[in-house]
Enzyme design. Structure first.
Site, PDB file in Angstrom:
ATOM      1  N   PRO A 124       0.823  -1.213   0.000  1.00  0.00           N
ATOM      2  CA  PRO A 124       0.000   0.000   0.000  1.00  0.00           C
ATOM      3  C   PRO A 124       0.856   1.262   0.000  1.00  0.00           C
ATOM      4  CG  PRO A 124      -0.006  -1.026   2.174  1.00  0.00           C
ATOM      5  CD  PRO A 124       0.764  -1.943   1.275  1.00  0.00           C
ATOM      6  N   ASP A 125       0.303   2.356  -0.548  1.00  0.00           N
ATOM      7  CA  ASP A 125       1.037   3.620  -0.417  1.00  0.00           C
ATOM      8  C   ASP A 125       0.750   4.181   0.973  1.00  0.00           C
ATOM      9  OD1 ASP A 125      -1.449   4.797  -0.573  1.00  0.00           O
ATOM     10  OD2 ASP A 125      -1.140   5.770  -2.505  1.00  0.00           O
ATOM     11  N   PHE A 126       1.107   5.428   1.217  1.00  0.00           N
ATOM     12  CA  PHE A 126       0.953   5.966   2.569  1.00  0.00           C
ATOM     13  C   PHE A 126      -0.337   6.741   2.746  1.00  0.00           C
ATOM     14  CE2 PHE A 126       5.404   5.162   1.998  1.00  0.00           C
ATOM     15  CZ  PHE A 126       5.768   4.600   3.203  1.00  0.00           C
ATOM     16  N   ARG A 127      -0.648   7.607   1.735  1.00  0.00           N
ATOM     17  CA  ARG A 127      -1.682   8.605   1.988  1.00  0.00           C
ATOM     18  C   ARG A 127      -2.979   8.417   1.224  1.00  0.00           C
ATOM     19  NH1 ARG A 127       3.211  10.652   2.316  1.00  0.00           N
ATOM     20  NH2 ARG A 127       3.746  11.571   4.324  1.00  0.00           N
ATOM     21  N   ASN A 165      11.024   5.114  -1.924  1.00  0.00           N
ATOM     22  CA  ASN A 165      10.548   3.811  -1.466  1.00  0.00           C
ATOM     23  C   ASN A 165      11.625   3.021  -0.736  1.00  0.00           C
ATOM     24  OD1 ASN A 165       8.253   4.604  -2.694  1.00  0.00           O
ATOM     25  ND2 ASN A 165       8.476   3.294  -4.500  1.00  0.00           N
ATOM     26  N   ASP A 224      11.228  -0.364  -0.411  1.00  0.00           N
ATOM     27  CA  ASP A 224      10.938  -1.775  -0.695  1.00  0.00           C
ATOM     28  C   ASP A 224      12.008  -2.473  -1.542  1.00  0.00           C
ATOM     29  OD1 ASP A 224      10.409  -0.758  -3.302  1.00  0.00           O
ATOM     30  OD2 ASP A 224       8.274  -0.578  -2.876  1.00  0.00           O
ATOM     31  N   HIS A 277      14.982   8.015   1.134  1.00  0.00           N
ATOM     32  CA  HIS A 277      14.503   7.749   2.496  1.00  0.00           C
ATOM     33  C   HIS A 277      15.113   6.461   3.044  1.00  0.00           C
ATOM     34  CE1 HIS A 277      10.760  10.499   1.728  1.00  0.00           C
ATOM     35  NE2 HIS A 277      11.895  11.163   1.823  1.00  0.00           N
TER      36      HIS A 277
HETATM   37  P1  OAD Z   1       1.992   8.850  -0.811  1.00  0.00           P
HETATM   38  O1  OAD Z   1       1.109   7.801  -0.267  1.00  0.00           O
HETATM   39  O2  OAD Z   1       2.057  10.150  -0.105  1.00  0.00           O
HETATM   40  O3  OAD Z   1       1.593   9.156  -2.337  1.00  0.00           O
HETATM   41  C1  OAD Z   1       1.400   8.143  -3.274  1.00  0.00           C
HETATM   42  C2  OAD Z   1       0.865   8.771  -4.547  1.00  0.00           C
HETATM   43  O4  OAD Z   1       0.769   7.760  -5.528  1.00  0.00           O
HETATM   44  C3  OAD Z   1      -0.521   9.383  -4.398  1.00  0.00           C
HETATM   45  O5  OAD Z   1      -0.559  10.613  -5.099  1.00  0.00           O
HETATM   46  C4  OAD Z   1      -1.447   8.350  -5.054  1.00  0.00           C
HETATM   47  O6  OAD Z   1      -2.584   8.942  -5.664  1.00  0.00           O
HETATM   48  C5  OAD Z   1      -0.528   7.777  -6.108  1.00  0.00           C
HETATM   49  N1  OAD Z   1      -0.813   6.393  -6.476  1.00  0.00           N
HETATM   50  C6  OAD Z   1      -1.133   5.353  -5.699  1.00  0.00           C
HETATM   51  N2  OAD Z   1      -1.244   4.222  -6.410  1.00  0.00           N
HETATM   52  C7  OAD Z   1      -0.985   4.560  -7.696  1.00  0.00           C
HETATM   53  C8  OAD Z   1      -0.938   3.850  -8.923  1.00  0.00           C
HETATM   54  N3  OAD Z   1      -1.148   2.531  -8.978  1.00  0.00           N
HETATM   55  N4  OAD Z   1      -0.658   4.524 -10.041  1.00  0.00           N
HETATM   56  C9  OAD Z   1      -0.425   5.870 -10.007  1.00  0.00           C
HETATM   57  N5  OAD Z   1      -0.440   6.589  -8.882  1.00  0.00           N
HETATM   58  C10 OAD Z   1      -0.712   5.959  -7.735  1.00  0.00           C
HETATM   59  O7  OAD Z   1       3.437   8.190  -0.951  1.00  0.00           O
HETATM   60  P2  OAD Z   1       4.829   8.928  -1.167  1.00  0.00           P
HETATM   61  O8  OAD Z   1       4.656  10.143  -1.981  1.00  0.00           O
HETATM   62  O9  OAD Z   1       5.790   7.905  -1.631  1.00  0.00           O
HETATM   63  O10 OAD Z   1       8.360   8.525   4.198  1.00  0.00           O
HETATM   64  O11 OAD Z   1       5.167   9.332   0.326  1.00  0.00           O
HETATM   65  C11 OAD Z   1       6.365   9.985   0.607  1.00  0.00           C
HETATM   66  C12 OAD Z   1       6.893   9.592   1.954  1.00  0.00           C
HETATM   67  O12 OAD Z   1       5.874   9.727   2.935  1.00  0.00           O
HETATM   68  C13 OAD Z   1       7.312   8.158   2.079  1.00  0.00           C
HETATM   69  O13 OAD Z   1       8.603   7.898   1.584  1.00  0.00           O
HETATM   70  C14 OAD Z   1       7.236   7.912   3.551  1.00  0.00           C
HETATM   71  C15 OAD Z   1       5.984   8.659   3.880  1.00  0.00           C
HETATM   72  O14 OAD Z   1       5.928   9.165   5.163  1.00  0.00           O
HETATM   73  C16 OAD Z   1       9.029   7.837   5.127  1.00  0.00           C
HETATM   74  O15 OAD Z   1       8.760   6.716   5.440  1.00  0.00           O
HETATM   75  C17 OAD Z   1      10.151   8.572   5.733  1.00  0.00           C
END
Ligand code: OAD
Length: 370
Positions: free
Chosen positions: A43-46, A117, A119, A136
């Site tokens: 999963p992503d974060f936000r 990432n 991972d 990170h």
């Molecule tokens: P976020 O979860 O903040 O953002 C992920 C982005 O990817 C969002 O804009 C989603 O809409 C988009 N997204 C998700 N799935 C997708 C898909 N299949 N295709 C296209 N877009 C998609 O994650 P990051 O930006 O990576 O830090 O977050 C940055 C940092 O925040 C991470 O490295 C982590 C976190 O706190 C630490 O762990 C220090």
């Protein structure tokens, strides 16, 4: 913005495909985030609902980001290790987006990949180490947070498998050990700072799968020269991309987006072949999945046995009490009060100390395939 989100063209109809085909993009910088790994099952974060931060309630954190906060980790490292158990590399197959980055590298066009990432899927897809800046950090190394001594990888693997917190082996230190993932409140790796100047020398910037909400990473696209085209492949808008004349928005799923771009460039067959070549690893993944389900089965058996043992202990304690009271009645001997109380206490103690089945269900709702 008046752009067609399904074609790789900028607001002023800047033709990025032609730009690449004509060999004008020879130093491509790629900036990535969690969105490039969601189709791998991480999963992503936000993202509302599905993002990691929306699903951490069971870790009883004061706020979701605390799981990656160094001051919180010092006080309570267990939530991080619970999560690390789920996120640890080796369980997931890189996505076609990771292979697109590999293809850029194979073609000699990748200047640098900056990834947020942890991972390690870029490495697994074969992007060479020297092309990757893990902004990170990652799970690739681990060390003591106090004396910084490196910690053996095999011991870290064991600790993460068992969801145990590892401590530094250096005499008199005994500090907490953690993977070299950058937590909130920690410095970014020197590699990140060292490579920042490359952004100004890039001739194309591709941003994929990130909300660009964490600084300083979020400001990297703005370090590219004004005339340099920036492509955003993401489900939603991010940062200021779209505000410059040569910006190109592909508001789509990353895998679909890179396939569109590859099709436009005539690279699709090559990309799909590369992606297919990762399939042997799927066998290994299946094996790992099998091992995981065997582990789960074993866990379930242990739970069943525990419950049976609990029930047996309860029955045997009740039985003992009944026999004792019967004996007392039969022999008409008055029981000393302490023995009676003691037997009840003893029974409670045995039940309390007997292993309890785990009530928390893991992150299966977030990682349904685990
Ligand atoms: P976020 O979860 O903040 O953002 C992920 C982005 O990817 C969002 O804009 C989603 O809409 C988009 N997204 C998700 N799935 C997708 C898909 N299949 N295709 C296209 N877009 C998609 O994650 P990051 O930006 O990576 O830090 O977050 C940055 C940092 O925040 C991470 O490295 C982590 C976190 O706190 C630490 O762990 C220090």
């Amino acid at each position: 913005m008046g752009q067609d989100p399904s074609t790789p063209q900028g607001a002023n109809k800047f033709d990025v495909t032609k730009f690449i085909k004509e060999g004008k993009a020879r130093r491509i910088v790629v900036l990535t985030g969690a969105g490039i790994s969601t189709s791998a099952g991480i999963p992503d974060f936000r993202s509302p609902g599905t993002g990691l931060y929306a699903n951490l309630a069971r870790l009883n954190l004061p706020y979701a980001e605390a799981v990656f906060d160094i001051s919180y980790f010092r006080r309570n490292p267990l939530p991080f290790y619970t999560l690390a158990h789920e996120l640890y590399p080796g369980k997931y197959r890189p996505t076609i987006t990771h292979y697109f980055i590999r293809l850029l590298s194979d073609k000699g066009l990748l200047f640098k990949l900056f990834t947020q990432n942890i991972d390690c899927l870029e490495r697994e897809a074969g992007v060479p180490d020297h092309k990757i800046v893990e902004a990170h950090g990652s799970f690739a190394r681990q060390s003591c947070i106090d004396c910084k001594t490196a910690f053996p990888e095999d011991l870290m693997k064991k600790a993460i498998q068992r969801k145990e917190v590892p401590y530094c082996k250096t005499l008199q230190c005994n500090g907490l050990v953690k993977p070299e993932i950058v937590f909130f409140g920690e410095q970014l790796p020197a590699e990140f700072i060292k490579n920042l100047s490359l952004l100004a020398d890039a001739d194309l910037c591709i941003v994929m799968g990130t909300s660009l909400s964490v600084h300083p990473f979020a400001s990297l696209p703005s370090l590219c020269s004004m005339s340099v085209p920036r492509i955003l492949i993401n489900l939603e808008l991010a940062g200021d991309i779209g505000s410059r004349p040569n910006d190109v928005l592909l508001l789509d799923d990353c895998d679909a987006g890179v396939r569109k771009l590859a099709t436009a460039l005539g690279w699709l067959e090559e990309l799909e072949a590369l992606w297919e070549s990762s399939k042997p690893k799927v066998k290994e993944m299946d094996q790992k999945k099998k091992m995981r389900s065997e582990d789960e089965e074993l866990g379930a058996k242990v739970d069943d046995l525990t419950r049976e043992l609990d029930a047996t202990l309860k029955i045997s304690n009740e039985h003992t009490s009944r026999v004792r009271s019967q004996l007392t009645k039969d022999s008409n001997i008055e029981k000393p009060k302490s023995l009676h109380d003691g037997s009840e206490d003893e029974s409670r103690k045995v039940q309390d100390e007997s292993p309890q089945p785990e009530t928390s269900g893991g992150l299966k709702h977030v990682f349904p395939h685990i």
